[in-house]
Write a protein that holds these residues in place. Structure first.
Motif, PDB file in Angstrom:
ATOM      1  N   ALA A 264     -14.353  -6.367  10.362  1.00 36.56           N
ATOM      2  CA  ALA A 264     -13.465  -5.325  11.089  1.00 36.56           C
ATOM      3  C   ALA A 264     -13.269  -4.390  10.415  1.00 36.56           C
ATOM      4  CB  ALA A 264     -12.202  -6.340  11.311  1.00 36.56           C
ATOM      5  N   LEU A 265     -13.119  -4.312   9.007  1.00 33.04           N
ATOM      6  CA  LEU A 265     -12.877  -3.136   8.070  1.00 33.04           C
ATOM      7  C   LEU A 265     -14.156  -2.030   8.135  1.00 33.04           C
ATOM      8  CD1 LEU A 265     -11.261  -1.524   5.830  1.00 33.04           C
ATOM      9  CD2 LEU A 265     -12.733  -2.940   4.151  1.00 33.04           C
ATOM     10  N   GLY A 266     -15.124  -2.709   8.262  1.00 34.41           N
ATOM     11  CA  GLY A 266     -16.441  -2.122   8.332  1.00 34.41           C
ATOM     12  C   GLY A 266     -16.395  -1.299   9.622  1.00 34.41           C
ATOM     13  N   VAL A 267     -16.292  -1.722  10.685  1.00 35.87           N
ATOM     14  CA  VAL A 267     -16.221  -0.984  12.101  1.00 35.87           C
ATOM     15  C   VAL A 267     -15.428  -0.080  11.943  1.00 35.87           C
ATOM     16  CG1 VAL A 267     -15.976  -1.492  14.509  1.00 35.87           C
ATOM     17  CG2 VAL A 267     -17.269  -3.315  13.201  1.00 35.87           C
TER      18      VAL A 267
ATOM     19  N   GLY B   9      -2.100  -7.729   0.730  1.00 35.39           N
ATOM     20  CA  GLY B   9      -3.208  -6.910   1.306  1.00 35.39           C
ATOM     21  C   GLY B   9      -2.393  -5.471   1.900  1.00 35.39           C
ATOM     22  N   ALA B  10      -1.363  -5.414   2.154  1.00 32.63           N
ATOM     23  CA  ALA B  10      -0.476  -4.373   2.627  1.00 32.63           C
ATOM     24  C   ALA B  10      -0.235  -3.382   1.515  1.00 32.63           C
ATOM     25  CB  ALA B  10       0.900  -4.681   3.184  1.00 32.63           C
ATOM     26  N   GLU B  11      -0.138  -3.880   0.153  1.00 30.23           N
ATOM     27  CA  GLU B  11      -0.253  -3.143  -1.006  1.00 30.23           C
ATOM     28  C   GLU B  11      -1.412  -2.261  -1.096  1.00 30.23           C
ATOM     29  OE1 GLU B  11       1.459  -4.735  -4.773  1.00 30.23           O
ATOM     30  OE2 GLU B  11       1.383  -6.650  -3.804  1.00 30.23           O
ATOM     31  N   PHE B  12      -2.580  -2.842  -0.872  1.00 29.18           N
ATOM     32  CA  PHE B  12      -3.747  -2.074  -0.757  1.00 29.18           C
ATOM     33  C   PHE B  12      -3.758  -0.946   0.300  1.00 29.18           C
ATOM     34  CE2 PHE B  12      -5.060  -5.622  -3.093  1.00 29.18           C
ATOM     35  CZ  PHE B  12      -5.727  -5.168  -4.131  1.00 29.18           C
ATOM     36  N   VAL B  13      -3.123  -1.289   1.333  1.00 27.29           N
ATOM     37  CA  VAL B  13      -3.069  -0.149   2.414  1.00 27.29           C
ATOM     38  C   VAL B  13      -2.128   1.091   1.962  1.00 27.29           C
ATOM     39  CG1 VAL B  13      -2.179   0.342   4.694  1.00 27.29           C
ATOM     40  CG2 VAL B  13      -3.414  -1.659   4.282  1.00 27.29           C
TER      41      VAL B  13
ATOM     42  N   TYR C  65      -1.689   6.464  -0.336  1.00 25.47           N
ATOM     43  CA  TYR C  65      -1.200   7.149  -1.584  1.00 25.47           C
ATOM     44  C   TYR C  65      -2.424   8.110  -1.901  1.00 25.47           C
ATOM     45  CZ  TYR C  65      -1.109   8.339  -6.582  1.00 25.47           C
ATOM     46  OH  TYR C  65      -1.087   9.001  -7.744  1.00 25.47           O
ATOM     47  N   ILE C  66      -3.639   7.804  -1.931  1.00 19.57           N
ATOM     48  CA  ILE C  66      -4.731   8.494  -2.209  1.00 19.57           C
ATOM     49  C   ILE C  66      -4.771   9.574  -0.959  1.00 19.57           C
ATOM     50  CG2 ILE C  66      -7.420   8.303  -2.236  1.00 19.57           C
ATOM     51  CD1 ILE C  66      -7.119   5.583  -3.536  1.00 19.57           C
ATOM     52  N   VAL C  67      -4.908   9.132   0.189  1.00 20.59           N
ATOM     53  CA  VAL C  67      -4.890  10.244   1.371  1.00 20.59           C
ATOM     54  C   VAL C  67      -3.992  11.257   1.148  1.00 20.59           C
ATOM     55  CG1 VAL C  67      -4.507  10.474   3.774  1.00 20.59           C
ATOM     56  CG2 VAL C  67      -5.906   8.589   3.033  1.00 20.59           C
ATOM     57  N   ILE C  68      -2.699  10.931   0.761  1.00 24.42           N
ATOM     58  CA  ILE C  68      -1.564  12.101   0.255  1.00 24.42           C
ATOM     59  C   ILE C  68      -2.016  13.078  -0.559  1.00 24.42           C
ATOM     60  CG2 ILE C  68       0.783  12.350  -0.352  1.00 24.42           C
ATOM     61  CD1 ILE C  68       1.637   9.795   1.114  1.00 24.42           C
ATOM     62  N   VAL C  69      -2.502  12.266  -1.912  1.00 26.54           N
ATOM     63  CA  VAL C  69      -3.143  13.150  -2.984  1.00 26.54           C
ATOM     64  C   VAL C  69      -4.138  13.805  -2.571  1.00 26.54           C
ATOM     65  CG1 VAL C  69      -4.235  13.064  -5.111  1.00 26.54           C
ATOM     66  CG2 VAL C  69      -2.183  11.505  -4.694  1.00 26.54           C
TER      67      VAL C  69
ATOM     68  N   LEU D  69       5.682   4.316  -2.958  1.00 26.01           N
ATOM     69  CA  LEU D  69       5.183   5.336  -2.087  1.00 26.01           C
ATOM     70  C   LEU D  69       6.168   6.379  -1.365  1.00 26.01           C
ATOM     71  CD1 LEU D  69       2.781   6.296  -0.451  1.00 26.01           C
ATOM     72  CD2 LEU D  69       3.167   4.441   1.442  1.00 26.01           C
ATOM     73  N   LEU D  70       7.416   5.754  -1.024  1.00 28.20           N
ATOM     74  CA  LEU D  70       8.561   6.982  -0.317  1.00 28.20           C
ATOM     75  C   LEU D  70       8.880   7.876  -1.580  1.00 28.20           C
ATOM     76  CD1 LEU D  70      10.722   4.188   1.386  1.00 28.20           C
ATOM     77  CD2 LEU D  70       9.195   6.038   2.354  1.00 28.20           C
ATOM     78  N   LEU D  71       9.087   7.244  -2.884  1.00 33.40           N
ATOM     79  CA  LEU D  71       9.475   8.348  -3.893  1.00 33.40           C
ATOM     80  C   LEU D  71       8.368   9.062  -4.105  1.00 33.40           C
ATOM     81  CD1 LEU D  71      11.632   9.260  -5.976  1.00 33.40           C
ATOM     82  CD2 LEU D  71      10.296   7.493  -7.679  1.00 33.40           C
ATOM     83  N   PHE D  72       7.112   8.851  -3.599  1.00 31.59           N
ATOM     84  CA  PHE D  72       6.051   9.920  -4.298  1.00 31.59           C
ATOM     85  C   PHE D  72       5.708  10.687  -3.004  1.00 31.59           C
ATOM     86  CE2 PHE D  72       1.455  10.851  -3.976  1.00 31.59           C
ATOM     87  CZ  PHE D  72       1.452  11.666  -4.944  1.00 31.59           C
ATOM     88  N   ALA D  73       5.580  10.042  -2.044  1.00 32.72           N
ATOM     89  CA  ALA D  73       5.133  10.788  -0.741  1.00 32.72           C
ATOM     90  C   ALA D  73       5.932  12.044  -0.069  1.00 32.72           C
ATOM     91  CB  ALA D  73       4.888  10.046   0.304  1.00 32.72           C
ATOM     92  N   LEU D  74       7.135  12.082   0.091  1.00 29.95           N
ATOM     93  CA  LEU D  74       8.137  12.889   0.427  1.00 29.95           C
ATOM     94  C   LEU D  74       8.135  13.888  -0.520  1.00 29.95           C
ATOM     95  CD1 LEU D  74       9.719  14.008   3.025  1.00 29.95           C
ATOM     96  CD2 LEU D  74      11.696  12.853   2.029  1.00 29.95           C
ATOM     97  N   PRO D  75       8.546  13.803  -1.795  1.00 33.46           N
ATOM     98  CA  PRO D  75       8.625  14.858  -2.536  1.00 33.46           C
ATOM     99  C   PRO D  75       7.339  15.657  -2.995  1.00 33.46           C
ATOM    100  CG  PRO D  75       9.909  13.083  -3.388  1.00 33.46           C
ATOM    101  CD  PRO D  75       9.097  12.495  -2.214  1.00 33.46           C
TER     102      PRO D  75
END
Length: 371
Positions: A15-18, A158-162, A167-171, A307-313
């Motif tokens: 599923a991930l591959g597709v 698994g959600a931690e990896f999501v 985080y990587i996308v935001i960076v 993620l919340l502390l990092f993303a918005l600021p």
């Protein structure tokens, strides 16, 4: 459970591959600094997505081994895949000797080959060396009750990896305006960190089954000792790595790129984020402790808080005059420290609640006779 987890890992990988191939073009075009970088990113993901999918059965089989107290094969194959990747990457990127010159595609292909070899060796190990857990095709038929129980524990982890992906996308989105050199510097720096973190990852692999076995045996003293020892060892290991990276960050980036701008960006990234290495090691270890005692929700809560502390600021400061890319790295360090503190507080609460075995020692299992 073993066969069901293996089947689930295969289905999730497919599923991930597709999903990955469907979003590949959109992802690369949205986050790349220019068209040339987007084209290279698409070429890289062509082989990296299958490599990522191969990680799922490898992790599932490795987790089964760790659950039975066997750590060395899992860690050994993980290290082998990294070493093979390091060897194959320059051969396929630069076309050394008889190998074709594939550029960025070669880097991803090296990763794919390395993980594929690790997968094959893991399956061979189960078939030839380990007889407690075996593949049984009649047991491959999905059993929803077992899947539900596994998902209850596995989904938070698994959600931690999501969240890490977010985080990587935001960076990448924030540093896009600094050009492809900045994105390359961050990418190389992240891969260097991945290699440096192997020792603490191996430690976390060992902590979970040790804690789980002693927790199942109602040995509160041993659980606490395992937790303290794991956190202490992780902190010392990561402190040593912090000094190494802080002293020579540019040299580490220079192994993978000779572009002065990439080395400059990547070196700054490593030097700053090295200040959260100890915190990251403690987060890895405490998350494994939560897995050992069967509650994976607290690490997810701390990851969401980070993620919340990092993303918005990060998004807000990226739009202010005088913004520099190093501000993102300092914010990342602060968010990692917050995650460590939350993990430690939640772990303290969880241990107080779960390690209260008073009154349970005299319980007699169903069907047994007290003597």
């Amino acid at each position: 459970v073993f066969n069901q987890s293996f089947v689930m890992s295969i289905l999730v990988a497919f599923a991930l591959g597709v999903f990955g191939f469907l979003l590949r073009n959109l992802y690369c075009e949205a986050l790349s600094a220019d068209a040339a970088t987007a084209t290279l990113a698409k070429s890289y993901l062509l082989w990296f997505i299958p490599a990522l999918a191969l990680q799922f059965p490898l992790v599932a089989l490795g987790s089964a081994l760790r659950a039975t107290g066997i750590i060395k094969p899992t860690v050994g194959l993980q290290v082998l895949s990294v070493v093979l990747n390091i060897i194959l990457a320059p051969l396929l990127i630069f076309g050394i000797g008889p190998w074709p010159r594939l550029g960025v595609t070669g880097a991803a292909l090296a990763t794919f080959i390395s993980i594929l070899i690790a997968d094959v060796l893991m399956v061979i190990y189960f078939e030839k060396k380990y007889h407690y857990l075996r593949f049984r095709f009649p047991l491959f038929r999905p059993r929803l009750k077992i899947w539900t129980k596994m998902l209850h524990i596995g989904v938070p982890a698994g959600a931690e990896f999501v969240l890490l992906f977010v985080y990587i996308v935001i960076v990448y989105g924030i540093i896009r305006g600094f050009g492809p050199a900045a994105q390359a510097g961050f990418g190389v720096g992240a891969r260097v960190m991945q290699a440096l973190f192997l020792p603490v990852v191996a430690l976390s692999f060992a902590v979970a089954p040790v804690v789980g076995q002693n927790f199942g045996g109602r040995r509160a003293d041993r659980v606490r000792h395992s937790v303290y020892a794991g956190i202490g060892i992780a902190a010392v290991m990561m402190l040593v790595l912090t000094f190494i990276v802080w002293l020579a960050p540019a040299a580490l980036i220079g192994f993978f790129s000779n572009d002065p701008r990439v080395i400059a960006f990547g070196g700054d990234y490593l030097r700053i984020v090295s200040f959260n290495f100890v915190a990251a090691g403690i987060v890895f270890t405490t998350s494994s402790v939560f897995q050992g005692i069967g509650n994976t929700w607290p690490p997810l809560i701390s990851s969401m808080a980070r993620l919340l502390l990092f993303a918005l600021p990060a998004v807000l400061i990226s739009r202010t005059p005088g913004f520099e890319i190093k501000h993102v790295w300092y914010l990342s360090v602060a968010s990692q420290l917050l995650q460590m503190c939350i993990n430690l507080l939640l772990l303290r609460r969880e241990l107080r609640k779960k390690l209260n075995f008073e009154g349970l020692e005299n319980l007699v299992p169903g069907g047994a006779t007290a003597t």
